[in-house]
Design a protein around this motif. Structure first.
Motif, PDB file in Angstrom:
ATOM      1  N   CYS A   1      -3.402  20.858  53.877  1.00  0.00           N
ATOM      2  CA  CYS A   1      -2.603  19.712  54.309  1.00  0.00           C
ATOM      3  C   CYS A   1      -1.314  19.616  53.496  1.00  0.00           C
ATOM      4  CB  CYS A   1      -3.416  18.427  54.144  1.00  0.00           C
ATOM      5  SG  CYS A   1      -2.463  16.919  54.356  1.00  0.00           S
TER       6      CYS A   1
ATOM      7  N   SER B   1       0.447  17.057  53.005  1.00  0.00           N
ATOM      8  CA  SER B   1       0.527  15.809  52.229  1.00  0.00           C
ATOM      9  C   SER B   1      -0.375  15.843  51.003  1.00  0.00           C
ATOM     10  CB  SER B   1       0.126  14.607  53.084  1.00  0.00           C
ATOM     11  OG  SER B   1       0.861  14.588  54.271  1.00  0.00           O
ATOM     12  N   CYS B   2      -1.597  16.381  51.163  1.00  0.00           N
ATOM     13  CA  CYS B   2      -2.546  16.239  50.051  1.00  0.00           C
ATOM     14  C   CYS B   2      -3.333  17.513  49.747  1.00  0.00           C
ATOM     15  CB  CYS B   2      -3.513  15.092  50.347  1.00  0.00           C
ATOM     16  SG  CYS B   2      -4.791  15.505  51.546  1.00  0.00           S
TER      17      CYS B   2
ATOM     18  N   GLY C   1      -5.503  18.825  51.461  1.00  0.00           N
ATOM     19  CA  GLY C   1      -6.878  18.712  51.977  1.00  0.00           C
ATOM     20  C   GLY C   1      -7.140  19.720  53.088  1.00  0.00           C
TER      21      GLY C   1
ATOM     22  N   CYS D   1      -5.791  16.275  58.760  1.00  0.00           N
ATOM     23  CA  CYS D   1      -6.387  16.439  57.440  1.00  0.00           C
ATOM     24  C   CYS D   1      -7.664  15.592  57.364  1.00  0.00           C
ATOM     25  CB  CYS D   1      -5.390  15.978  56.392  1.00  0.00           C
ATOM     26  SG  CYS D   1      -6.101  15.887  54.741  1.00  0.00           S
TER      27      CYS D   1
ATOM     28  N   CYS E   1      -6.712  12.789  54.252  1.00  0.00           N
ATOM     29  CA  CYS E   1      -5.720  11.718  54.426  1.00  0.00           C
ATOM     30  C   CYS E   1      -5.398  11.459  55.898  1.00  0.00           C
ATOM     31  CB  CYS E   1      -4.443  12.042  53.661  1.00  0.00           C
ATOM     32  SG  CYS E   1      -3.431  13.342  54.407  1.00  0.00           S
TER      33      CYS E   1
HETATM   34 ZN   LIG Z   1      -4.107  15.340  53.684  1.00  0.00          ZN
END
Ligand SMILES: [Zn+2]
Ligand SMILES: [Zn+2]
Length: 619
Positions: free
Chosen positions: A383, A385-386, A388, A399, A402
């Motif tokens: 992911c 963003s994170c 994941g 994800c 998140c």
């Molecule tokens: Zn994420």
């Protein structure tokens, strides 16, 4: 992880007092300030004309403000200067002596302020609902007595130790673990309630879900008609009205989710917890109580029986001093273990699926698959963003941590190579194999029983109590992965789910488990229909991991000196981590040390060393 202690050496039953008397003079109250630092009784002067009793909600001046408080009883602990109770908020007592004893015991067990416990145990007040009646215990007119009904040959009586249980329900009380056969889940509950009523007592049945209404709850409502109330869901007003009606003695049986364990019934004969290992029986909010444990405490205080029912009882229930009630013969469909084939399709399962008219395929992994690689840059998928894991579900990649739409962490592209694995993929491959329609209970779908004819695919969310299903085939997929999930109790959770899935197979049906580790005690427990061996290996495994079954666990947050303060208490074990500026400790106790630990936490909270205490965190 949690467990109920039931003291066997000291009688702890609290007398069933007649309706609480109007109090006057110095009284102790619990102020509605849910803080450990304020978790002690405060003394106020109560005027007789306020007509307050134990459990009445009043208002008192506290640190210069008017705050709500519950009256706990008369007191001789009178400090020099005593303020007056200002007024009564509700004339209706929210609890009696026995309720108070339960709340105090919970406060001790979960190291929670009494105000927090009371706030969780009694419903929010809706003043207008109190108008029609102000006197408790006034209505007995709608009572029916089941003692006059011809005593039906009860299913309970046919079980091993069933007669012992029936006698206990009519008077003596005690702790029972029941393993119903797949067809008997509701019938056993009905039989237990019937026995309690025949003994002139009342009954509480706690079920894990409100929606859809569990088969067991519906069966109780059917069997006891106007004597029973379903305390499930509803808005604030409805729930408060029901609660008042229960307190007024209008019902003899209360069936509901977690809060039903606090139902203000009198003369309680049994607290019955259905599917006692279900995660919904634990409240996620403080005091993080478990219905099974509170049921045992309440039964102990009231001299009632506690019955913990499950196809596969939890380790916590099994660790209690209990009588095991189980079928005399084997009521489970035969269970075969086969090695999973490509994508979890063993030839045996494929053949069985072709012939099945009604079947359930249990696949605990959701969605269609997991993104492995970015097709644009070739990097492993993660992911943006994170970092994941990215999962494909309902045609979209998101994800799993998140929930952000799937974007490559390296290049931002949204095109991934997906490894197909999950319930949606099972629905896809099962469709062309089965000779009946295949459908999926996926994310946000309402759970439903397998259609007739039809094959249903689903995971944990699909496993609801719909009553006996008598399917031709139940397939348990992905069992190896389920056993290796993170979490101290992951293996147990997997086994409980498999037993619930297997219970849908009829006596003429079959259960096929796809597993590489056929000798794993969990798989063997499912094959034998008896979880005993699993419990015998899993208990020591948990102890080795540092979390013995039945030992209370707390997550304590605080400042720099927290670790030293906790070490001074010599807990069974202590794990320390620092998060940001805070110290977070996982504390495992011996049960006998709970009292001293709770007292220390209250003192340390007063010194700001402890900022938060959470009982039985997820591990
Ligand atoms: Zn994420
Ligand atoms: Zn990329």
């Amino acid at each position: 992880m949690s467990s109920a202690a039931r003291s066997t050496d000291a009688p702890t039953t609290v007398p069933n007092s007649p309706r609480a008397a109007v109090l006057s003079g110095p009284v102790s109250v619990c102020v509605d300030r849910p803080l450990l630092t304020l978790d002690r009784p405060f003394t106020y002067e109560l005027a007789a004309e306020l007509r307050a009793r134990v459990g009445s909600l009043v208002r008192v001046p506290f640190h210069g403000r008017l705050v709500r408080a519950w009256v706990l009883g008369s007191t001789e602990d009178v400090p020099g200067r005593v303020l007056k109770v200002r007024d009564v908020v509700s004339p209706f007592p929210f609890f009696d002596e026995r309720g108070l004893a339960l709340f105090r015991r919970m406060g001790e067990r979960y190291v929670a302020p009494l105000a927090t416990v009371i706030g969780r145990a009694v419903p929010p007040r809706v003043a207008s609902e109190e108008r029609d009646q102000t006197r408790p215990d006034s209505n007995g007119s709608r009572r029916r007595t089941h003692a006059d009904e011809p005593r039906r040959a009860s299913v309970v009586g046919d079980y091993r130790n069933g007669p012992v249980l029936l006698r206990a329900l009519e008077g003596a009380g005690g702790t029972f673990v029941v393993r119903p056969g797949p067809a008997d889940e509701a019938a056993i509950a009905v039989g237990c309630v019937r026995a309690a009523l025949a003994g002139g007592r009342t009954a509480i049945v706690v079920v894990p879900d409100a929606e859809p209404v569990p088969g067991t709850a519906a069966a109780i409502a059917d069997a006891f008609g106007g004597d029973a109330v379903l305390f499930l869901g509803g808005d604030k007003r409805e729930r408060y009205r029901m609660w008042l009606d229960i307190a007024r003695g209008r019902y003899r049986v209360v069936v509901g989710t977690r809060p039903a364990v606090f139902a203000p019934l009198r003369d309680l004969g049994v607290v019955y917890v259905d599917r006692e290992g279900h995660p919904q029986h634990r409240d996620e909010r403080s005091p993080s109580y478990h219905a099974r444990e509170v049921a045992a405490m309440r039964a102990d205080i009231e001299g009632a029986a506690v019955v913990l029912s499950a196809f596969c009882p939890s380790l916590e229930a099994s660790a209690l001093d209990h009588v095991l009630v189980e079928p005399a013969g084997r009521p489970w469909a035969p269970v075969e273990v086969v090695r999973p084939g490509p994508e979890g399709r063993s030839p045996r399962l494929v053949r069985a699926l072709r012939e099945a008219r009604r079947a359930f395929l249990f696949e605990p992994v959701r969605g269609y698959g997991v993104a492995r690689v970015c097709r644009s840059c070739g990097e492993p998928a993660a992911c943006a963003s994170c970092l994941g894991t990215l999962r494909m579900e309902r045609g979209e990649i998101r994800c799993i941590v998140c929930e952000a739409p799937g974007r490559c962490a390296s290049c931002g592209a949204a095109d991934f190579g997906v490894v197909r694995r999950g319930a949606e993929r099972v629905e896809e491959w099962a469709g062309p194999i089965a000779s009946v329609p295949v459908s999926l209970v996926g994310r946000d779908d309402a759970a439903r029983p397998p259609p007739d004819p039809g094959v249903l695919v689903g995971g944990l969310d699909a496993l609801k109590d719909f009553g006996p299903q008598e399917l031709d085939l139940v397939g348990v997929l992905n069992s190896d992965a389920s056993l290796h999930r993170p979490g101290v109790d992951a293996r147990e959770r997997a086994l409980i789910a498999w037993f619930e899935a297997a219970a849908w197979a009829g006596p003429q049906g079959r259960v096929i488990v796809q597993a590489k580790a056929a000798n794993d005690p969990a798989i063997q427990a499912l094959v034998s229909g008896r979880p005993g061996r699993f419990h015998r290996t899993e208990g020591p495994r948990r102890a080795e991991a540092g979390f013995p079954v039945g030992s209370p666990v707390f997550r304590v947050s605080g400042g720099d000196t927290l670790e030293a303060s906790l070490r001074a208490l010599s807990p069974r074990s202590l794990l320390v981590s620092a998060v940001g500026g805070a110290t977070i400790c996982l504390v495992v106790l011996d049960r006998g040390d709970l009292g001293a630990f709770g007292a220390a936490m209250r003192t340390l909270a007063g010194r700001n060393v402890v900022t938060r205490v959470e009982a039985e965190p997820h591990l």
